[in-house]
Write an enzyme that holds these catalytic residues in place. Structure first.
Site, short mmCIF file in Angstrom:
data_model
loop_
_atom_site.label_atom_id
_atom_site.label_comp_id
_atom_site.label_asym_id
_atom_site.label_seq_id
_atom_site.Cartn_x
_atom_site.Cartn_y
_atom_site.Cartn_z
N GLY A 40 0.88 -1.17 0.00
CA GLY A 40 0.00 0.00 0.00
C GLY A 40 0.91 1.21 0.00
O GLY A 40 1.59 1.46 0.99
N HIS A 41 1.00 1.89 -1.13
CA HIS A 41 1.90 3.03 -1.26
C HIS A 41 1.08 4.32 -1.29
O HIS A 41 0.28 4.52 -2.20
CB HIS A 41 2.76 2.89 -2.53
CG HIS A 41 3.71 1.72 -2.46
ND1 HIS A 41 4.59 1.40 -3.45
CD2 HIS A 41 3.92 0.81 -1.47
CE1 HIS A 41 5.29 0.34 -3.08
NE2 HIS A 41 4.89 -0.04 -1.90
P1 GDP Z 1 5.03 2.81 1.59
O1 GDP Z 1 4.34 1.50 1.65
O2 GDP Z 1 6.50 2.70 1.82
O3 GDP Z 1 4.71 3.59 0.35
O4 GDP Z 1 4.47 3.64 2.83
P2 GDP Z 1 2.92 3.76 3.27
O5 GDP Z 1 2.22 4.63 2.33
O6 GDP Z 1 2.35 2.42 3.51
O7 GDP Z 1 3.09 4.40 4.70
C1 GDP Z 1 3.69 5.63 4.90
C2 GDP Z 1 2.70 6.55 5.59
O8 GDP Z 1 3.37 7.66 6.10
C3 GDP Z 1 1.66 7.10 4.62
O9 GDP Z 1 0.47 7.31 5.32
C4 GDP Z 1 2.28 8.42 4.18
O10 GDP Z 1 1.31 9.38 3.78
C5 GDP Z 1 2.93 8.86 5.46
N1 GDP Z 1 4.15 9.66 5.32
C6 GDP Z 1 5.14 9.57 4.38
N2 GDP Z 1 6.14 10.41 4.68
C7 GDP Z 1 5.80 11.04 5.82
C8 GDP Z 1 6.44 12.01 6.65
O11 GDP Z 1 7.55 12.47 6.41
N3 GDP Z 1 5.75 12.42 7.77
C9 GDP Z 1 4.52 11.94 8.09
N4 GDP Z 1 3.94 12.38 9.20
N5 GDP Z 1 3.90 11.01 7.33
C10 GDP Z 1 4.53 10.56 6.23
P1 IMO Z 2 4.53 -1.86 1.39
O1 IMO Z 2 4.98 -1.99 -0.03
C1 IMO Z 2 4.32 -3.59 5.38
C2 IMO Z 2 3.90 -7.93 5.65
C3 IMO Z 2 2.60 -8.48 6.18
C4 IMO Z 2 3.09 -9.77 6.80
C5 IMO Z 2 4.16 -10.22 5.84
C6 IMO Z 2 3.68 -11.21 4.78
O2 IMO Z 2 3.30 -1.06 1.59
O3 IMO Z 2 5.66 -1.41 2.27
P2 IMO Z 2 2.11 -11.14 2.65
O4 IMO Z 2 0.80 -10.45 2.42
O5 IMO Z 2 3.20 -10.68 1.77
O6 IMO Z 2 1.96 -12.62 2.71
O7 IMO Z 2 2.52 -10.71 4.16
O8 IMO Z 2 4.63 -9.06 5.19
N1 IMO Z 2 3.75 -7.01 4.49
C7 IMO Z 2 3.93 -5.69 4.58
N2 IMO Z 2 4.18 -4.90 5.64
N3 IMO Z 2 4.26 -3.05 4.15
C8 IMO Z 2 4.04 -3.84 3.07
O9 IMO Z 2 4.12 -3.36 1.82
C9 IMO Z 2 3.81 -5.22 3.26
N4 IMO Z 2 3.55 -6.25 2.44
C10 IMO Z 2 3.53 -7.34 3.20
O10 IMO Z 2 2.04 -7.61 7.13
O11 IMO Z 2 3.71 -9.50 8.04
MG MG Z 3 2.73 0.58 2.63
#
Ligand code: GDP
Ligand code: IMO
Ligand code: MG
Length: 423
Positions: A40-41
């Site tokens: 989830g990005h």
């Molecule tokens: P990803 O999976 O690596 O793309 O990261 P996620 O989107 O899953 O999680 C990162 C979360 O932190 C998201 O809700 C972003 O909007 C938020 N985020 C990213 N950079 C920052 C930051 O510098 N400060 C804060 N407070 N939130 C951030």
């Molecule tokens: P992004 O790209 C954080 C974790 C799951 C679980 C383990 C295995 O957003 O950083 P799976 O669904 O691959 O069988 O799960 O990996 N996991 C993540 N944790 N960010 C993710 O992706 C993840 N994708 C899988 O929570 O512990």
């Molecule tokens: Mg993520």
């Protein structure tokens, strides 16, 4: 022209989506190389928050082509929903989003198998996102999988049927309570396949090779993080793909000697969602504050993320495995208000002080050794340059750069595209 990489160095959710979006203006192509809708990005700009699962995070920029590489696993149902959420942005999807014929398909029964496997493990469950990732990669390496390119052949439905039948028998074998109506799931699946087939399928390794020859700038986008890597992560509590730099070579067909910068991204603290060891995990008020201020809830599952102090032992390991050339520190703003900050610089491991990641980092084997630093009070979210940084934040950055021996090029101070400070 070399291919640059952007990878998570912790347990995922470091902020990869945000940084890919920030960097896309400098690239012609953004290419996802592994994982699937377990990712989830999150991206934020113009007051809009967007979560992508399979589609690369450069999709909102007109200048860039986005490629879903061969190393990715695609769930057509989730993909369709992602595309629907993009409709209002007027993106020319047919020409801006290209899919590798060699990417594998997640079938509805892969998701059910994931659920059955987790249910059978009881307390030892991985904490999977239940998106069918493990079973799909199992079929890939078992040489039974279905690929995007199969959808261009006449017999793909027969192939599907035979694989789904096998999966049903496997679900029975697990002998756990997984309720499902396959006919209903398939209705949705076939409808989604029809919309997937309207997109552009390519031989992405050839496309990328030609693009490179023409001097196009390519950024490979990783999913998950290094500590979730199938080989180098905290096995078995990992995902089913190589999330590390080498995964970009196999996941896109880019030769190792074509890799340029390796951009490693980490949070100023640490989080983990799902099960598995996490030596610096906090169970106190500090951990609760990080979770609340950092809004640490999974972008895919909504689960609360476990929070803890930055673990330099683990981070050094990730820098080493990936050959990181530039670092990006995210969520520095979340640490404002802590009187003292802790950084784990070593582990006490079976009575010995060590600074490398041992085979087994379960809590009973490992106790973190911390260095304490002063915190800062200032709100960072409106800051626009490093000159405005409080001294103790600057000291925190200096300490990390010295320990990791890699420059920190970006400090992120909020979720929005604009809240990004280049150094
Ligand atoms: P990803 O999976 O690596 O793309 O990261 P996620 O989107 O899953 O999680 C990162 C979360 O932190 C998201 O809700 C972003 O909007 C938020 N985020 C990213 N950079 C920052 C930051 O510098 N400060 C804060 N407070 N939130 C951030
Ligand atoms: P992004 O790209 C954080 C974790 C799951 C679980 C383990 C295995 O957003 O950083 P799976 O669904 O691959 O069988 O799960 O990996 N996991 C993540 N944790 N960010 C993710 O992706 C993840 N994708 C899988 O929570 O512990
Ligand atoms: Mg993520």
């Amino acid at each position: 022209m070399a291919v640059d990489l952007l990878l998570g160095l912790q347990w995922g959710d470091e902020g990869k989506g945000k940084i890919v979006d920030v960097l896309t203006k400098n690239y012609d192509i953004i290419a996802r190389f592994q994982g699937g809708p377990n990712a989830g990005h999150t991206l934020e700009f113009d007051g809009i928050k967007h979560v992508l699962h399979t589609i690369p995070s450069g999709i909102f920029h007109k200048n860039a082509i986005n490629i879903v590489g061969n190393g990715v696993v695609i769930d057509p149902v989730i993909f369709k929903k992602e595309l629907e959420a993009l409709q209002r942005f007027n993106i020319d999807i047919k020409s801006k989003l290209l899919i590798s014929r060699k990417a594998h398909l997640i079938l509805p029964t892969h998701r059910l198998l994931d659920a059955a496997s987790e249910a059978s493990k009881g307390k030892a469950k991985i904490g999977s996102t239940l998106k069918g990732i493990g079973p799909t990669y199992m079929d890939k390496t078992g040489r039974n999988g279905m690929r995007i390119g199969d959808l261009e052949l006449d017999d793909w439905k027969e192939k599907y049927r035979s694989l789904a039948n096998k999966h049903e028998a496997m679900i029975d074998y697990y002998n756990v309570d997984v309720q499902y109506d396959l006919a209903e799931l398939e209705k949705d699946f076939f409808k989604s396949i029809a919309s997937l087939k309207e997109l552009t399928f390519i031989d992405s390794e050839e496309y990328l090779y030609q693009a490179q020859k023409k001097g196009k700038k390519i950024l490979a986008e990783g999913a998950q993080g290094s500590l979730l890597d199938i080989d180098f992560g905290t096995y078995p509590y990992v995902t089913s793909s190589n999330t590390t730099a080498a995964g970009a070579c196999t996941g896109l067909g880019v030769a190792p000697n074509q890799i340029g910068e390796v951009k490693g991204i980490f949070k100023a603290y640490a989080t983990r969602v799902g099960s598995g060891p996490f030596p610096t995990e906090l169970f106190d008020e500090d951990g609760e504050t990080m979770g609340r201020v950092g809004n640490e809830f999974g972008a895919t599952t909504g689960r609360a993320r476990r929070c803890g102090w930055l673990d330099l032992v683990a981070l050094k390991y990730a820098v080493q495995i990936n050959g990181v050339t530039e670092l990006m520190m995210m969520k520095a703003d979340v640490l404002s208000g802590f009187e003292k900050l802790k950084i784990c610089t070593a582990y006490n491991y079976k009575g010995e002080k060590i600074t490398h990641l041992p085979y087994n980092i379960e809590a009973e084997n490992v106790t973190p050794v911390y260095t304490e630093m002063d915190g800062w009070e200032e709100d960072l979210t409106q800051m626009g340059s490093t000159e405005e940084f409080p001294d103790s934040l600057q000291a925190y950055i200096d300490f990390l750069e010295k320990e990791l021996e890699v420059p920190i090029k970006i400090v992120s101070v909020g979720p929005d595209r604009m809240q990004t400070i280049h150094r």
